[in-house]
Write an enzyme that holds these catalytic residues in place. Structure first.
Site, short mmCIF file in Angstrom:
data_model
loop_
_atom_site.label_atom_id
_atom_site.label_comp_id
_atom_site.label_asym_id
_atom_site.label_seq_id
_atom_site.Cartn_x
_atom_site.Cartn_y
_atom_site.Cartn_z
N CYS A 1 -12.08 -25.55 10.49
CA CYS A 1 -11.38 -25.76 11.76
C CYS A 1 -10.83 -24.45 12.33
CB CYS A 1 -10.26 -26.78 11.56
SG CYS A 1 -9.23 -26.47 10.11
N1 LIG Z 1 -9.13 -32.49 7.95
C1 LIG Z 1 -9.60 -31.54 8.72
O1 LIG Z 1 -9.05 -31.25 9.79
C2 LIG Z 1 -10.82 -30.78 8.34
C3 LIG Z 1 -11.47 -31.00 7.14
N2 LIG Z 1 -12.57 -30.28 6.83
C4 LIG Z 1 -13.24 -30.46 5.55
O2 LIG Z 1 -13.93 -31.71 5.53
C5 LIG Z 1 -13.93 -32.27 4.23
C6 LIG Z 1 -13.28 -33.66 4.25
O3 LIG Z 1 -11.96 -33.52 4.77
P1 LIG Z 1 -10.97 -34.74 4.99
O4 LIG Z 1 -11.73 -35.92 5.41
O5 LIG Z 1 -9.88 -34.24 5.82
O6 LIG Z 1 -10.45 -34.93 3.50
P2 LIG Z 1 -9.69 -36.18 2.84
O7 LIG Z 1 -8.88 -35.62 1.73
O8 LIG Z 1 -9.02 -36.97 3.90
O9 LIG Z 1 -10.89 -37.03 2.25
C7 LIG Z 1 -11.68 -36.58 1.18
C8 LIG Z 1 -12.52 -37.74 0.71
O10 LIG Z 1 -13.33 -37.33 -0.36
C9 LIG Z 1 -13.44 -38.43 -1.26
N3 LIG Z 1 -13.85 -37.99 -2.58
C10 LIG Z 1 -13.21 -37.20 -3.43
N4 LIG Z 1 -13.95 -37.01 -4.51
C11 LIG Z 1 -15.10 -37.71 -4.33
C12 LIG Z 1 -16.29 -37.91 -5.08
N5 LIG Z 1 -16.45 -37.33 -6.24
N6 LIG Z 1 -17.28 -38.69 -4.55
C13 LIG Z 1 -17.13 -39.30 -3.36
N7 LIG Z 1 -16.01 -39.14 -2.60
C14 LIG Z 1 -15.03 -38.36 -3.09
C15 LIG Z 1 -12.07 -39.04 -1.25
O11 LIG Z 1 -12.24 -40.38 -1.65
P3 LIG Z 1 -11.04 -41.33 -2.14
O12 LIG Z 1 -9.98 -41.26 -1.09
O13 LIG Z 1 -11.69 -42.64 -2.25
O14 LIG Z 1 -10.61 -40.71 -3.44
C16 LIG Z 1 -11.72 -38.93 0.22
O15 LIG Z 1 -12.16 -40.02 0.94
C17 LIG Z 1 -13.15 -31.29 3.34
O16 LIG Z 1 -14.04 -30.40 2.73
C18 LIG Z 1 -12.29 -30.55 4.36
O17 LIG Z 1 -11.88 -29.31 3.92
C19 LIG Z 1 -13.12 -29.38 7.69
C20 LIG Z 1 -12.53 -29.15 8.90
C21 LIG Z 1 -11.31 -29.80 9.31
C1 LIG Z 2 -3.30 -28.01 7.18
C2 LIG Z 2 -4.36 -27.57 6.22
O1 LIG Z 2 -4.14 -27.58 5.02
N1 LIG Z 2 -5.52 -27.21 6.74
C3 LIG Z 2 -6.65 -26.82 5.93
C4 LIG Z 2 -7.84 -26.55 6.81
C5 LIG Z 2 -8.96 -27.47 6.51
C6 LIG Z 2 -10.28 -27.08 7.14
O2 LIG Z 2 -10.59 -26.93 8.25
O3 LIG Z 2 -11.28 -26.74 6.64
P1 LIG Z 2 -12.03 -26.57 5.31
O4 LIG Z 2 -13.17 -27.47 5.39
O5 LIG Z 2 -12.46 -25.18 5.20
O6 LIG Z 2 -11.04 -26.93 4.25
C7 LIG Z 2 -6.34 -25.57 5.14
O7 LIG Z 2 -5.63 -24.69 5.62
O8 LIG Z 2 -6.92 -25.43 4.06
#
Ligand SMILES: NC(=O)C1=CN([C@@H]2O[C@H](COP(=O)(O)OP(=O)(O)OC[C@H]3O[C@@H](n4cnc5c(N)ncnc54)[C@H](OP(=O)(O)O)[C@@H]3O)[C@@H](O)[C@H]2O)C=CC1
Ligand SMILES: CC(=O)N[C@@H](CCC(=O)OP(=O)(O)O)C(=O)O
Length: 348
Positions: free
Chosen positions: A151
């Site tokens: 992000c």
């Molecule tokens: N949030 C954001 O703004 C952003 C996130 N990202 C990236 O996107 C990805 C997802 O983020 P986000 O949705 O926010 O994360 P969350 O923590 O909200 O969700 C992660 C998910 O992964 C699941 N999980 C964990 N371990 C396993 C496994 N072994 N097999 C299957 N599922 C699994 C969890 O399942 P359960 O809950 O059932 O344990 C959970 O649903 C991350 O890599 C994050 O860094 C990138 C940009 C922005």
């Molecule tokens: C508030 C907060 O914790 N934000 C996350 C950003 C997550 C994200 O954009 O991206 P990735 O897929 O690289 O984890 C952080 O700073 O790690």
């Protein structure tokens, strides 16, 4: 023509936003959602806001089923978990969009330094395309593995790349000061995301060591064609969605504020999701909330040769799921804005 069937691995915040966006898409079907903790529950029990839009039941991850039924998959998992899954799905011809960081860094040594984990498939790194459609659309169209950007990188690379490419700002002393909402940390329980920890306060974190530093540097160096010297500091602020990045740059001799605006306007003139704001207007996270826009405002102190660029995105949309959908649309040869162009920001 039938819809493309898409699986989503993970059921956290980005997965929930993928489902919200795909509900308005007439060529993709969210066919499966794979979970750990919510297996057997309907997704609209886990996320009641999705009721009437999506009611599929969460299942344990089943790669055979994905290979048999799906043309594409979104991986919405914590870092480090995607590599074995993508290795297998890619071999079976399933298009993969990884929302995590496992395919973003081209140098596995840098990945290992910042993620403290050995990369399990270095060969596949060369196959993955870094997915910012506004900057590398043609490569994305031909790719079968997309490294969906982080992000903070999205909010910095989109405004800075054209300015570096045009050579109107210096490649040294770039300072990126970014503020993020708490959903950026995902839905999992963490002390640092508790209400009392984040409400009514602001804090810097990852100072000098954040994982997004090498990702931003990699892409800016690609644009500049040379080494870039920068610093990046994120701050956590009490809001749910949004990232505001304030970027300080040094201007080359004779460069005016309007020159910066012109370079960005020219680069992004056909890009619906990039809005270059008029002189005197600076972005607001509320003007992009819920949408796939990145808004960019520009100011220059021409005498002192300082430029200030401010960008705003919704971390869950242009910063994650929206951009991921934009990428998948391109990979599948669908209109790139499907499911996204209809998203009007949620102001106020
Ligand atoms: N949030 C954001 O703004 C952003 C996130 N990202 C990236 O996107 C990805 C997802 O983020 P986000 O949705 O926010 O994360 P969350 O923590 O909200 O969700 C992660 C998910 O992964 C699941 N999980 C964990 N371990 C396993 C496994 N072994 N097999 C299957 N599922 C699994 C969890 O399942 P359960 O809950 O059932 O344990 C959970 O649903 C991350 O890599 C994050 O860094 C990138 C940009 C922005
Ligand atoms: C508030 C907060 O914790 N934000 C996350 C950003 C997550 C994200 O954009 O991206 P990735 O897929 O690289 O984890 C952080 O700073 O790690």
């Amino acid at each position: 023509m039938g819809k493309y069937k898409v699986g989503i691995i993970g059921d956290g915040y980005t997965a929930a936003d993928l489902l919200r966006l795909m509900a308005g898409h007439d060529e993709l079907e969210a066919a499966f959602i794979f979970s750990v903790d919510n297996v057997g529950k309907r997704i609209d029990e886990v996320y009641p806001h999705l009721a009437h839009f999506c009611s599929i039941t969460c299942m344990a991850t089943d790669l055979e089923m994905i290979k048999k039924e799906c043309q594409a998959v979104f991986l919405a998992l914590p870092h480090g978990l995607s590599v074995p899954l993508v290795t297998e799905l890619h071999k079976a011809g399933v298009k993969c969009v990884d929302l995590g960081a496992d395919f973003r860094l081209k140098d596995p040594e840098v990945y290992e330094e910042y993620y403290e984990k050995r990369h399990e498939n270095r060969e596949l790194l060369g196959e993955a395309v870094y997915g910012i459609p506004e900057l590398n659309r043609e490569e994305i169209k031909k790719a079968s593995i997309i490294a969906n950007p982080g992000c903070f990188p999205t909010g910095s690379i989109i405004p800075l790349s054209p300015l570096l490419k045009a050579g109107i700002i210096k490649t040294e002393n770039i300072i990126i000061d970014a503020k993020t909402g708490v959903s950026g940390a995902g839905r999992g329980l963490k002390t640092g995301s508790l209400f009392c920890e984040v409400n009514e306060g602001v804090k810097a974190y990852g100072v000098g060591s954040h994982r997004h530093f090498p990702e931003i540097k990699q892409e800016l160096e690609k644009a500049a064609g040379s080494r870039v010297d920068m610093v990046f500091t994120p701050h956590l602020i009490p809001m749910s969605r949004g990232i505001l990045s304030t970027i300080y740059v040094e201007l080359k001799e004779g460069v005016k504020e309007e020159d910066m605006r012109q370079v960005l306007r020219e680069e992004y003139r056909d890009e619906f999701f990039v809005r270059i704001l008029p002189e005197g207007t600076m972005p607001h996270t509320k003007w992009v909330a819920g949408s796939n826009f990145i808004d960019i405002g520009i100011y220059a102190d021409e005498k002192r040769r300082k430029g200030i660029i401010v960008s705003a995105i919704d971390n869950l949309v242009k910063g994650a799921s929206g951009q991921a959908l934009q990428n998948l649309n391109l990979v599948l040869g669908i209109d790139e804005g499907k499911g996204l162009r209809n998203l009007v920001p949620l102001f106020p």
